[in-house]
Design a protein around this motif. Structure first.
Motif, PDB file in Angstrom:
ATOM      1  N   ASP A 156      37.207 -15.642  58.876  1.00  0.00           N
ATOM      2  CA  ASP A 156      36.728 -14.303  58.515  1.00  0.00           C
ATOM      3  C   ASP A 156      37.342 -13.237  59.417  1.00  0.00           C
ATOM      4  O   ASP A 156      37.698 -12.145  58.945  1.00  0.00           O
ATOM      5  CB  ASP A 156      35.201 -14.244  58.607  1.00  0.00           C
ATOM      6  N   TYR A 157      37.467 -13.558  60.704  1.00  0.00           N
ATOM      7  CA  TYR A 157      38.044 -12.569  61.622  1.00  0.00           C
ATOM      8  C   TYR A 157      39.548 -12.439  61.392  1.00  0.00           C
ATOM      9  O   TYR A 157      40.085 -11.330  61.402  1.00  0.00           O
ATOM     10  CB  TYR A 157      37.757 -12.949  63.069  1.00  0.00           C
ATOM     11  N   VAL A 181      41.557  -8.961  60.384  1.00  0.00           N
ATOM     12  CA  VAL A 181      42.760  -8.471  61.072  1.00  0.00           C
ATOM     13  C   VAL A 181      43.925  -8.389  60.090  1.00  0.00           C
ATOM     14  O   VAL A 181      44.708  -7.435  60.106  1.00  0.00           O
ATOM     15  CB  VAL A 181      43.109  -9.383  62.266  1.00  0.00           C
ATOM     16  N   HIS A 182      44.031  -9.396  59.212  1.00  0.00           N
ATOM     17  CA  HIS A 182      45.096  -9.405  58.203  1.00  0.00           C
ATOM     18  C   HIS A 182      44.997  -8.171  57.311  1.00  0.00           C
ATOM     19  O   HIS A 182      46.009  -7.509  57.018  1.00  0.00           O
ATOM     20  CB  HIS A 182      44.996 -10.673  57.357  1.00  0.00           C
ATOM     21  N   ASP A 183      43.782  -7.837  56.890  1.00  0.00           N
ATOM     22  CA  ASP A 183      43.600  -6.667  56.021  1.00  0.00           C
ATOM     23  C   ASP A 183      44.003  -5.385  56.751  1.00  0.00           C
ATOM     24  O   ASP A 183      44.583  -4.477  56.141  1.00  0.00           O
ATOM     25  CB  ASP A 183      42.145  -6.575  55.561  1.00  0.00           C
ATOM     26  N   GLU A 184      43.706  -5.302  58.038  1.00  0.00           N
ATOM     27  CA  GLU A 184      44.096  -4.128  58.822  1.00  0.00           C
ATOM     28  C   GLU A 184      45.615  -4.026  58.922  1.00  0.00           C
ATOM     29  O   GLU A 184      46.190  -2.940  58.790  1.00  0.00           O
ATOM     30  CB  GLU A 184      43.482  -4.212  60.218  1.00  0.00           C
ATOM     31  N   PHE A 196      50.646  -1.585  57.136  1.00  0.00           N
ATOM     32  CA  PHE A 196      51.976  -1.828  56.572  1.00  0.00           C
ATOM     33  C   PHE A 196      52.215  -0.939  55.353  1.00  0.00           C
ATOM     34  O   PHE A 196      53.271  -0.302  55.226  1.00  0.00           O
ATOM     35  CB  PHE A 196      52.109  -3.302  56.195  1.00  0.00           C
ATOM     36  N   LEU A 197      51.231  -0.869  54.470  1.00  0.00           N
ATOM     37  CA  LEU A 197      51.372  -0.051  53.266  1.00  0.00           C
ATOM     38  C   LEU A 197      51.438   1.436  53.611  1.00  0.00           C
ATOM     39  O   LEU A 197      52.197   2.187  52.994  1.00  0.00           O
ATOM     40  CB  LEU A 197      50.209  -0.324  52.318  1.00  0.00           C
ATOM     41  N   MET A 246      52.530 -12.023  57.435  1.00  0.00           N
ATOM     42  CA  MET A 246      51.367 -11.219  57.812  1.00  0.00           C
ATOM     43  C   MET A 246      50.216 -12.107  58.280  1.00  0.00           C
ATOM     44  O   MET A 246      49.492 -11.762  59.213  1.00  0.00           O
ATOM     45  CB  MET A 246      50.912 -10.358  56.631  1.00  0.00           C
ATOM     46  N   GLN A 247      50.048 -13.245  57.607  1.00  0.00           N
ATOM     47  CA  GLN A 247      48.984 -14.162  57.997  1.00  0.00           C
ATOM     48  C   GLN A 247      49.220 -14.697  59.406  1.00  0.00           C
ATOM     49  O   GLN A 247      48.289 -14.808  60.213  1.00  0.00           O
ATOM     50  CB  GLN A 247      48.904 -15.321  56.996  1.00  0.00           C
TER      51      GLN A 247
END
Length: 446
Positions: free
Chosen positions: A311-312, A316-319, A324-325, A353-354
């Motif tokens: 989950d953490y 972080v991946h989403d951030e 990046f976008l 990214m992962q």
């Protein structure tokens, strides 16, 4: 809103807290919910916004009004809750499955569960030891850069009869497709060995061949991207390669005369001095960030946490993906153009990214552990000062109030504590200067 929060001791990266919202704030939320419905809908016999509560209850349902008020109360209270606890949650705050609605003239009390960034201990909190390139320019670094410059001046001549292909040669080959090798097939295809652009098996097969030799070469290639962006299955490729010609690279001798004609410098020493100045400027710019990267990596190796929770890592991946976008948009690029420029698939980008997310999450946990050990407390004035420095705002109080209202101040304080932990690492690190370029050149020449 003046909430009250009592929290239990965190357990297994979860914190249970009791949130209490005063009755006065509850009543204001209920009143606002009725007013919004009264202004939104037309109730027969009443002007818009003037329908009394009993009419609204009969038409809309009192429980629906109270549900809206409950959502409004929690939306206002949650940022204040996080600010009081000074925590950055992982995921959403959990209010339980059977959330009771607010009631008029009553305090609203609810128990919440919050997933936390996992805590870890370090096997040591002593200063870290790292190797760093020298701050001054070395002869090996100059020699390496000169070799790159001279490589641009190289020319190719046909090899002598009976010569074997060596790494760095350009070859002409005829390639026949045996299995899935259409992209390689053709007559007199020019390939450069040692460029890193050829499949490893093909590179190894070419080195040592003589003109007229033929070999069957098999290797794996990445498959085409899938619709669901999953890692594609590799494709087995088999080709037949016949060597037609070898062109050997010849690099001119580095002399005063050549330097004058090719680069416009009076002699070799003048060129070396100019190259040294460029390397020094690059070092001055990049060595600080390299040192920071290395001290954090060394600290992270000390973490006793065996695995970072998914989950953490996902958070972080989403951030990282969001940043990046935003960066792509600022540069006027699209994801497709980025992929084409880098010659990678979406699956490869996501995998990268992962990997970044897992690494960054581990490093953040290690820095949090160090910050706790150093007991890095922050006063409100210190937060204001660093907030102003980082965000470059004039009306600090107003902006900080907006951040607090949105529940963002815990993340700001977390960032400041981590930055101070990094500063402590940089200030205390035991640094050994190593001419890494010289070491690598020596190893390559063995």
């Amino acid at each position: 809103m003046d909430i009250t929060v009592t929290a239990e001791e965190p357990k297994d990266s979860k914190l249970v807290a009791t949130l209490t919202v005063p009755a006065a704030d509850v009543d204001r939320a209920i009143k606002a919910a009725y007013k919004e419905v009264a202004n939104k809908y037309n109730f027969q016999g009443f002007r818009k916004g003037k329908a009394p509560r009993p009419v609204i209850d009969s038409m809309v349902g009192k429980q629906n009004i109270l549900a809206d008020a409950t959502n409004d109360v929690l939306a206002q209270a949650e940022p204040l809750l996080l600010d009081q606890l000074d925590i950055v949650p992982v995921g959403d705050v959990d209010y339980g499955e059977n959330l009771e609605p607010v009631a008029e003239h009553n305090d609203y009390v609810v128990t919440v569960t919050i997933d936390l960034i996992p805590e870890a201990e370090l096997i040591s909190y002593d200063p870290v030891s790292i190797n760093m390139p020298p701050a001054e320019v070395t002869d090996a670094e100059i020699d390496q850069q000169l070799e790159v410059l001279m490589g641009y001046q190289a020319h190719y001549d046909e090899a002598e009869e009976g010569a074997e292909v060596a790494t760095g040669d350009i070859v002409k080959v005829t390639v026949k497709d045996i299995e899935n090798g259409e992209r390689f097939a053709g007559d007199d295809r020019m390939l450069m060995t040692g460029s890193g652009m050829l499949p490893e098996a093909l590179e190894e097969a070419l080195v040592g061949m003589k003109v007229g030799d033929s070999k069957e070469v098999a290797f794996e290639m990445p498959g085409a991207p899938t619709e669901d962006d999953q890692e594609p299955e590799p494709v087995h490729v088999v080709i037949d390669v016949t060597l037609n010609e070898i062109q050997v690279k010849h690099v001119p001798e580095l002399t005063d005369e050549f330097v004058d004609s090719a680069f416009g410098f009076e002699n070799v020493q003048a060129l070396r001095d100019a190259v040294a100045a460029e390397i020094k400027a690059d070092k001055d710019q990049h060595l600080p960030s390299l040192k920071e990267e290395r001290v954090i990596v060394e600290l992270t190796k000390r973490s006793e946490l065996e695995e970072v929770p998914e989950d953490y890592v996902k958070q972080v991946h989403d951030e990282i993906a969001r940043q990046f976008l935003q960066d792509l948009q600022a540069q006027g690029q699209t994801v497709d153009s980025f992929l084409q420029m880098r010659h990678i698939t979406m699956a490869q980008l996501m995998a990268d990214m992962q990997e970044q997310a897992a690494e960054h999450a581990s490093q953040s946990i290690a820095l949090d552990a160090l910050a706790r050990h150093l007991d890095l407390q922050l006063t409100e004035d210190e937060v204001k000062t660093e907030f102003a420095d980082v965000y470059g705002v004039k009306d600090v109080d107003k902006v900080m109030a907006d951040f607090k209202k949105n529940g963002q101040m815990p993340a700001v304080r977390q960032t400041i504590r981590r930055s101070r932990a990094v500063k402590w690492l940089l200030d205390t690190a035991e640094v050994t200067e190593v001419d890494e370029v010289a070491e690598k050149r020596a190893a390559d020449n063995q």
